[in-house]
Design an enzyme around this catalytic site. Structure first.
Site, mmCIF file in Angstrom:
data_model
loop_
_atom_site.group_PDB
_atom_site.id
_atom_site.type_symbol
_atom_site.label_atom_id
_atom_site.label_comp_id
_atom_site.label_asym_id
_atom_site.label_seq_id
_atom_site.Cartn_x
_atom_site.Cartn_y
_atom_site.Cartn_z
ATOM 1 N N GLY A 49 -50.593 -51.338 17.270
ATOM 2 C CA GLY A 49 -50.442 -52.379 15.668
ATOM 3 C C GLY A 49 -51.187 -51.717 14.006
ATOM 4 O O GLY A 49 -51.045 -52.250 12.884
ATOM 5 N N GLU B 77 -55.334 -50.847 21.878
ATOM 6 C CA GLU B 77 -54.603 -50.420 22.324
ATOM 7 C C GLU B 77 -53.363 -49.801 20.959
ATOM 8 O O GLU B 77 -52.405 -49.781 20.811
ATOM 9 C CB GLU B 77 -52.571 -51.174 22.611
ATOM 10 C CG GLU B 77 -53.514 -51.353 24.054
ATOM 11 C CD GLU B 77 -52.622 -52.600 24.497
ATOM 12 O OE1 GLU B 77 -51.018 -53.352 24.198
ATOM 13 O OE2 GLU B 77 -52.406 -52.609 25.942
ATOM 14 N N PRO B 78 -54.184 -48.967 20.476
ATOM 15 C CA PRO B 78 -53.851 -48.135 19.037
ATOM 16 C C PRO B 78 -52.891 -46.482 18.866
ATOM 17 O O PRO B 78 -53.245 -46.584 20.431
ATOM 18 C CB PRO B 78 -55.676 -47.431 18.645
ATOM 19 C CG PRO B 78 -55.418 -47.344 19.317
ATOM 20 C CD PRO B 78 -55.391 -48.145 20.303
ATOM 21 N N CYS C 117 -24.372 -36.807 9.148
ATOM 22 C CA CYS C 117 -22.973 -36.937 8.599
ATOM 23 C C CYS C 117 -23.298 -38.139 8.459
ATOM 24 O O CYS C 117 -22.946 -39.078 8.931
ATOM 25 C CB CYS C 117 -22.932 -36.751 9.948
ATOM 26 S SG CYS C 117 -21.932 -34.912 9.373
ATOM 27 N N TYR D 97 -44.310 -41.859 16.002
ATOM 28 C CA TYR D 97 -42.631 -42.409 16.333
ATOM 29 C C TYR D 97 -42.303 -41.131 15.408
ATOM 30 O O TYR D 97 -41.089 -41.733 14.748
ATOM 31 C CB TYR D 97 -43.325 -43.887 15.573
ATOM 32 C CG TYR D 97 -43.339 -44.769 16.348
ATOM 33 C CD1 TYR D 97 -44.060 -45.054 17.371
ATOM 34 C CD2 TYR D 97 -45.186 -44.892 15.589
ATOM 35 C CE1 TYR D 97 -44.665 -45.849 17.939
ATOM 36 C CE2 TYR D 97 -45.897 -46.454 16.208
ATOM 37 C CZ TYR D 97 -45.597 -46.189 18.030
ATOM 38 O OH TYR D 97 -46.517 -47.211 18.399
#
Ligand SMILES: Cc1ncc(COP(=O)(O)O)c(C=O)c1O
Ligand SMILES: N[C@@H](CCCC[NH3+])C(=O)O
Length: 444
Positions: free
Chosen positions: A259, A301-302, A372, A402
Site C-alpha cells: 500500500g 507486500e509492495p 464511448c 494497475y
C-alpha cells in the site's frame, strides 16, 4: 556528458519518470536508453514501456531497507513471466491472488515456497492450484475458506498448508475509499474489533491439517501516512500477544501488507522505503517489548511502489477539438480501457509531448480517450504547446502499476503491448492483442 545534456538530465530527476528517463534534444524522451518515439514507430501505439532498471532499483530499495524481512511483490500491480523473473532474481517473494497469477508464477519457475496466495473469495480452483503448486503461504480471508481448505488438505497428498489469517485492524489509511481496506465493514479480512479475527485464528488452530504461521493485514493502497502503518503494526502485535495468552502459541510471522504510495505528479507525496522501515522497526520493537514477545518475522507486500514509476504509456493524438467553452480537447488512441484509474479513483497524471520539438506557446488542454463515455478523460489541465496536432505522440508517466493489469477490452479495443527496455534494447513482455484474439473467443 555535455553540459546541455547534464541540464536536461537534472530536469528529469523528477520522481514520476523512470530512473533512466532523460529528455533528448530532438524533443523525444529516452527510457532504458531508447527514444520513446522510436519505440512507438516500431511497436505501434498505445504502448506501455517498462524500465527494467527502475523495477530492479525499487526492489533493491526495499530489500536494503528491510534486510531481515520478506519482501513480497504484489503481482496484481503488474505481472507477466518476464516481470516474475526480475522479481525472483532480485530475491523477492511474490504475492498472487488468483490461479491465473499463480500460473504465470509457476510457468516462470517462481519458487513455490516464496509465493503467497491472497483473495477474499478464492475459488476452489484457486485453492487447488495453490495446494498443488505447494505455495509457501495461503492468507485465509473467510470462515468458509478455512473449512474448504481443511477438507482439501484432509483428502490430499499435499503437505500441510501453511496459513496466515487476514485481519482487518480498524485503521483508516486516508486513501481513496475504493482502495481502503483496513477499516471495518468492508469485504476484506476478519475484523479485529468484532472478535471475528480471534474466532478465525481459533478455528485454524483447531484444524490439525492446517498450520497457522502468522497473521496478515493490509490497510489499503496509495497510502503515504506513516502513522497508519504504525497503528496497524501496534494493533497486530497486540493480537499476537492475545493469541499467545489464549492459546499458548507464539506465532512466528506477521505480514503488514503493502500500500506504499507513490507520486503520480510532481509534488505528490511519496513514501520512502527507508523512512517506513525505520518507523516500523522502532514501533515493532516497542510493541513487542511491551507485550513480552519476540519480534516476528515480517513480510511486506509492495506492488505499486515497485512497478508504478517504471512504466510510461505512449499514445498518438487522433484529434484536437475546441470545446464550446473554448477548452482544448486532445483525443488519443487509448483511454479508459488501458487506464481506468482516473475514472475509478479520480487519479491525476502528467503528460508530455514527445517525438518532436515544440514551437512553444504553452496552452492548457484535457487529454481524452477514444471510448464511448464522456468520463473517459486521461489527464485534466495538461500543458501543451499551442501547435499540438493529430499525429503527435504523448507520453504519460507512472503507468507501470494497475494499468495493464486492470486493462479491459471495452469497445472491443485490443489491449496494448508491454515492452521492457534496458541499456538500449527493447523486448516484448506482453504482445499486443489483435482483433483476431478478440474474435477467436467469440463463440457465435
Ligand atoms: C493483500 C494485498 N497486498 C498487497 C497489495 C499491494 O498494494 P500496493 O500496490 O498498493 O502496494 C494489495 C493491494 O492493495 C493487497 O490487496
Ligand atoms: N487498483 C488500485 C489499487 C488496488 C490495490 C489492490 N488491492 C489502483 O489502481 O490504485
Amino acid at each position: 556528458m555535455n553540459k546541455e545534456l547534464d541540464v536536461v538530465v537534472t530536469q528529469v530527476k523528477e520522481s514520476v519518470w523512470p530512473v533512466t528517463a532523460y529528455p533528448r534534444q530532438d524533443g523525444d524522451m529516452a527510457v532504458g536508453g531508447i527514444g520513446l518515439a522510436k519505440l512507438a514507430e516500431r511497436f505501434g501505439t498505445p504502448l506501455h514501456v517498462m524500465d527494467e532498471e527502475d523495477v530492479r532499483r525499487r526492489c533493491r530499495a526495499f530489500t536494503r531497507a528491510f534486510p531481515e524481512a520478506d519482501v513480497a511483490y504484489a503481482g496484481k500491480a503488474f505481472l507477466c513471466r518476464v516481470m516474475a523473473g526480475w522479481i525472483a532474481s532480485e530475491g523477492l517473494s511474490l504475492d498472487v491472488c488468483s490461479a491465473g497469477e499463480l500460473a504465470v508464477a509457476r510457468t516462470a519457475g517462481f519458487p513455490a515456497r516464496k509465493v503467497l496466495m491472497h483473495g477474499n473469495a478464492k475459488t476452489p480452483d484457486d485453492l487447488r492450484a495453490a495446494l498443488s503448486y505447494g505455495v509457501g503461504r495461503i492468507v485465509v480471508d473467510s470462515f468458509s475458506e478455512i473449512t474448504r481448505l481443511a477438507a482439501m488438505a484432509a483428502g490430499g497428498t499435499t503437505p500441510r498448508p501453511r496459513l496466515m489469517v487476514r485481519v482487518t485492524p480498524g485503521v483508516d489509511g486516508h486513501t481513496h475509499e475504493a482502495i481502503s481496506t483496513g477499516t471495518d465493514d468492508q469485504k476484506f479480512g476478519f475484523s479485529l474489533a468484532s472478535g471475528a479475527a480471534a474466532e478465525a485464528i481459533q478455528r485454524v488452530i483447531a484444524q490439525r491439517r492446517l498450520e497457522l504461521v502468522g497473521l496478515h493485514c493490509h490497510i489499503g493502497s496509495q497510502i503515504t501516512d506513516l502513522d497508519a502503518f504504525d497503528l496497524s503494526a501496534r494493533r497486530m502485535i497486540g493480537l499476537l500477544a492475545a493469541v499467545r495468552d489464549a492459546h499458548g502459541i507464539t506465532l512466528p510471522q506477521l505480514d503488514l501488507g503493502g500500500g506504499f504510495g507513490v507520486p503520480y505528479r510532481e509534488g505528490d507525496p511519496e513514501l520512502d522505503p527507508q523512512a517506513l522501515a525505520d518507523r516500523l522497526h522502532r514501533v515493532l520493537r516497542e510493541a513487542c517489548d511491551e507485550n513480552r514477545l519476540p519480534v516476528p518475522k515480517i513480510t511486506i507486500e509492495p506492488g505499486r511502489a515497485i512497478a508504478a514509476r517504471a512504466g510510461v504509456t505512449v499514445y498518438r493524438v487522433v484529434s484536437v477539438k475546441h470545446a464550446a467553452s473554448g477548452g482544448l480537447l486532445v483525443a488519443v488512441n487509448g483511454g479508459m480501457s488501458d487506464n481506468p484509474r482516473p475514472g475509478l479513483y479520480g487519479a491525476r497524471y502528467s503528460v508530455r509531448l514527445i517525438g518532436r520539438k515544440s514551437l512553444g506557446g504553452d496552452r492548457t488542454a484535457t487529454v481524452v480517450g477514444r471510448h464511448c463515455e464522456a468520463g473517459d478523460v486521461l489527464v485534466k489541465d495538461a500543458q501543451f504547446p499551442a501547435d499540438i496536432r493529430p499525429g503527435d505522440l504523448l507520453a504519460i508517466p507512472c503507468t507501470g502499476a494497475y494499468h495493464h493489469s486492470m486493462a479491459s477490452n471495452y469497445n472491443l479495443v485490443p489491449r496494448p503491448p508491454v515492452l521492457a527496455v534496458r541499456e538500449g534494447r527493447a523486448r516484448l513482455m506482453i504482445r499486443r492483442e489483435t482483433e483476431e484474439d478478440l474474435l477467436r473467443r467469440d463463440a457465435g
